[in-house]
Design a protein around this motif. Structure first.
Motif, mmCIF file in Angstrom:
data_model
loop_
_atom_site.group_PDB
_atom_site.id
_atom_site.type_symbol
_atom_site.label_atom_id
_atom_site.label_comp_id
_atom_site.label_asym_id
_atom_site.label_seq_id
_atom_site.Cartn_x
_atom_site.Cartn_y
_atom_site.Cartn_z
ATOM 1 N N LEU A 107 38.938 35.628 66.977
ATOM 2 C CA LEU A 107 37.690 35.401 66.247
ATOM 3 C C LEU A 107 36.633 34.721 67.099
ATOM 4 N N ALA A 108 36.907 34.542 68.393
ATOM 5 C CA ALA A 108 35.962 33.896 69.308
ATOM 6 C C ALA A 108 35.549 32.516 68.804
ATOM 7 N N GLY A 109 36.472 31.813 68.138
ATOM 8 C CA GLY A 109 36.204 30.481 67.628
ATOM 9 C C GLY A 109 35.500 30.453 66.287
ATOM 10 N N GLY A 110 35.350 31.604 65.634
ATOM 11 C CA GLY A 110 34.662 31.683 64.353
ATOM 12 C C GLY A 110 35.506 31.182 63.200
ATOM 13 N N ASP A 111 34.953 31.284 61.989
ATOM 14 C CA ASP A 111 35.628 30.797 60.788
ATOM 15 C C ASP A 111 36.384 31.923 60.084
ATOM 16 N N PHE A 112 37.534 31.595 59.517
ATOM 17 C CA PHE A 112 38.301 32.558 58.730
ATOM 18 C C PHE A 112 37.594 32.826 57.395
ATOM 19 N N ILE A 113 37.871 33.989 56.815
ATOM 20 C CA ILE A 113 37.334 34.325 55.502
ATOM 21 C C ILE A 113 37.973 33.448 54.433
ATOM 22 N N ASN A 114 37.281 33.280 53.310
ATOM 23 C CA ASN A 114 37.775 32.419 52.236
ATOM 24 C C ASN A 114 38.993 33.008 51.524
ATOM 25 N N ARG A 115 39.079 34.339 51.477
ATOM 26 C CA ARG A 115 40.166 34.962 50.721
ATOM 27 C C ARG A 115 41.441 35.132 51.554
ATOM 28 N N LEU A 116 41.525 34.416 52.654
ATOM 29 C CA LEU A 116 42.713 34.435 53.501
ATOM 30 C C LEU A 116 43.938 33.964 52.712
ATOM 31 N N ILE A 117 45.053 34.674 52.877
ATOM 32 C CA ILE A 117 46.314 34.276 52.244
ATOM 33 C C ILE A 117 47.139 33.536 53.299
ATOM 34 N N GLU A 118 47.126 32.205 53.241
ATOM 35 C CA GLU A 118 47.816 31.396 54.243
ATOM 36 C C GLU A 118 49.277 31.187 53.834
ATOM 37 N N LEU A 119 50.169 31.406 54.786
ATOM 38 C CA LEU A 119 51.599 31.244 54.549
ATOM 39 C C LEU A 119 52.181 30.262 55.553
ATOM 40 N N PRO A 120 53.267 29.563 55.203
ATOM 41 C CA PRO A 120 53.733 28.441 56.012
ATOM 42 C C PRO A 120 54.493 28.799 57.280
ATOM 43 N N GLY A 121 54.929 30.039 57.453
ATOM 44 C CA GLY A 121 55.718 30.373 58.630
ATOM 45 C C GLY A 121 55.559 31.815 59.049
ATOM 46 N N SER A 122 55.991 32.115 60.266
ATOM 47 C CA SER A 122 55.880 33.472 60.804
ATOM 48 C C SER A 122 56.674 34.472 59.977
ATOM 49 N N ILE A 123 57.885 34.099 59.592
ATOM 50 C CA ILE A 123 58.718 35.005 58.797
ATOM 51 C C ILE A 123 58.045 35.322 57.469
ATOM 52 N N ALA A 124 57.401 34.321 56.877
ATOM 53 C CA ALA A 124 56.714 34.539 55.605
ATOM 54 C C ALA A 124 55.574 35.541 55.756
ATOM 55 N N VAL A 125 54.847 35.480 56.866
ATOM 56 C CA VAL A 125 53.757 36.438 57.104
ATOM 57 C C VAL A 125 54.321 37.846 57.280
ATOM 58 N N VAL A 126 55.386 37.972 58.058
ATOM 59 C CA VAL A 126 56.013 39.279 58.266
ATOM 60 C C VAL A 126 56.493 39.854 56.936
ATOM 61 N N ARG A 127 57.160 39.050 56.150
ATOM 62 C CA ARG A 127 57.684 39.532 54.867
ATOM 63 C C ARG A 127 56.551 39.856 53.896
ATOM 64 N N GLY A 128 55.473 39.077 53.940
ATOM 65 C CA GLY A 128 54.341 39.346 53.067
ATOM 66 C C GLY A 128 53.693 40.689 53.358
ATOM 67 N N VAL A 129 53.508 40.986 54.633
ATOM 68 C CA VAL A 129 52.917 42.277 55.017
ATOM 69 C C VAL A 129 53.882 43.417 54.719
ATOM 70 N N ALA A 130 55.167 43.194 54.966
ATOM 71 C CA ALA A 130 56.161 44.236 54.704
ATOM 72 C C ALA A 130 56.227 44.598 53.222
ATOM 73 N N ALA A 131 55.909 43.642 52.359
ATOM 74 C CA ALA A 131 55.994 43.876 50.915
ATOM 75 C C ALA A 131 54.664 44.295 50.292
ATOM 76 N N THR A 132 53.594 44.354 51.112
ATOM 77 C CA THR A 132 52.258 44.635 50.581
ATOM 78 C C THR A 132 51.639 45.777 51.376
ATOM 79 N N GLU A 133 51.549 46.947 50.753
ATOM 80 C CA GLU A 133 51.160 48.146 51.493
ATOM 81 C C GLU A 133 49.766 48.044 52.108
ATOM 82 N N ASN A 134 48.865 47.325 51.496
ATOM 83 C CA ASN A 134 47.490 47.266 51.996
ATOM 84 C C ASN A 134 47.210 45.989 52.805
#
Length: 322
Positions: free
Chosen positions: A195-222
């Protein structure tokens, strides 16, 4: 032993500094094993990104020293710095470099500098659901998906998949954006690199760990997300990246190409000058930089560091062994 190390040098290209380190290990390990049976608890506080590798290292190490236990606390790289400064841990893996403010605070509290050990090169992988037909993104597009400020210059925010691909099945699907949490070093590195040091969007879905992010994407087609390449999984599809539309594609698993989201992972050690670490900590550190430890690192998807990076490790082990 020297003949064996010469073989490693010729066969797999180990640096001369790592060879010296391995020779030091071979000279000290037999003596240590003859005098005592190692036992105790090795505790680390810090990076979730490095937790899988550290667990793999420790499992292999425990096969040689079954009486040593590992306590792995993965609150993120910010928790590593806090624990080091407060003196509640000796070892702190971090997926980012300690800030100058954190280093100064450590020095002020302890009266000496923290020991910084570069561990490996990591690549932050960007991934989608396997059913997503997308194969690659430019950094400008990636920024427009994750960032509200769009410092890389994309004219509009990218909030729906039909803005990126011509597919009737994906025409009305919004982009679900998964991310690591703000306490993660990966969160900060992705912000700087993508992001070149920019700000994240407000609707970001923040998760506590790498595995959680992987599983979240794997379970969400879009969905789209990011994590260390060490957390690659068949349940997700890794995307190639381009710096610009005219740039060559770079896949996070292609070690022959430069990757725009590459970074160094670190281990920080609270070791007072002229004071050796406890014997079981010292033995664990010797192990992770041995040939077996480095093979585990490579198998994890991370990359060994260039030759000059091993000088720091060599100095640490020489000081501890004296």
């Amino acid at each position: 032993m020297k003949e064996i190390l010469h073989f490693y040098y010729k066969a797999i290209g180990l640096s001369k500094h790592l060879l010296l380190l391995l020779l030091l290990v071979s000279q000290n390990t037999l003596a240590a094993d003859k005098t005592s049976s190692l036992n105790g608890v090795i505790s680390t506080v810090g990076s979730d990104t490095l937790s899988r590798l550290i667990s793999q290292w420790s499992e292999a190490f425990q096969q040689q020293h079954p009486q040593i236990l590992l306590e792995l606390h993965t609150g993120g790289s910010s928790s590593a710095a806090t624990a080091l400064i407060s003196g509640t841990t000796l070892l702190a893996p971090m997926s980012r470099r300690m800030s100058s403010q954190e280093s100064r605070q450590f020095q002020a509290n302890h009266g000496y500098n923290v020991t910084e050990v570069p561990l490996a090169e990591d690549r932050i992988a960007v991934f989608v659901h396997p059913d997503n037909p997308l194969s690659h993104l430019t950094l400008t597009q990636l920024d427009a998906i994750f960032s509200s400020t769009r410092l890389r210059g994309h004219p509009t925010a990218l909030s729906h998949w039909n803005q990126l691909q011509d597919s009737a099945a994906w025409s009305n699907r919004h982009i679900a954006v998964f991310s690591r949490s703000v306490t993660s070093g990966t969160y900060g590195d992705f912000r700087e690199l993508a992001l070149a040091g920019g700000d994240f969007i407000n609707r970001l879905i923040e998760l506590p760990g790498s595995i959680a992010v992987v599983r979240g994407v794997a379970a969400t087609e879009n969905a789209i997300g990011y994590a260390s390449v060490a957390y690659r999984d068949p349940s997700i599809k890794l995307l190639s990246l381009q710096v610009q539309t005219s740039s060559p594609l770079s896949h996070p698993l292609d070690t022959l190409t430069d990757y725009p989201l590459a970074r160094t992972l670190y281990l920080y050690i609270n070791q007072p000058p002229d004071t050796p670490l406890p014997a079981h900590y010292h033995a664990w550190l010797r192990f992770i930089f041995s040939a077996e430890g480095q093979a585990i690192l490579q198998a994890s998807g991370l990359r060994p560091l260039p030759v000059n990076q091993y000088e720091t490790q060599l100095q640490i082990f020489e000081a501890a062994a004296s």
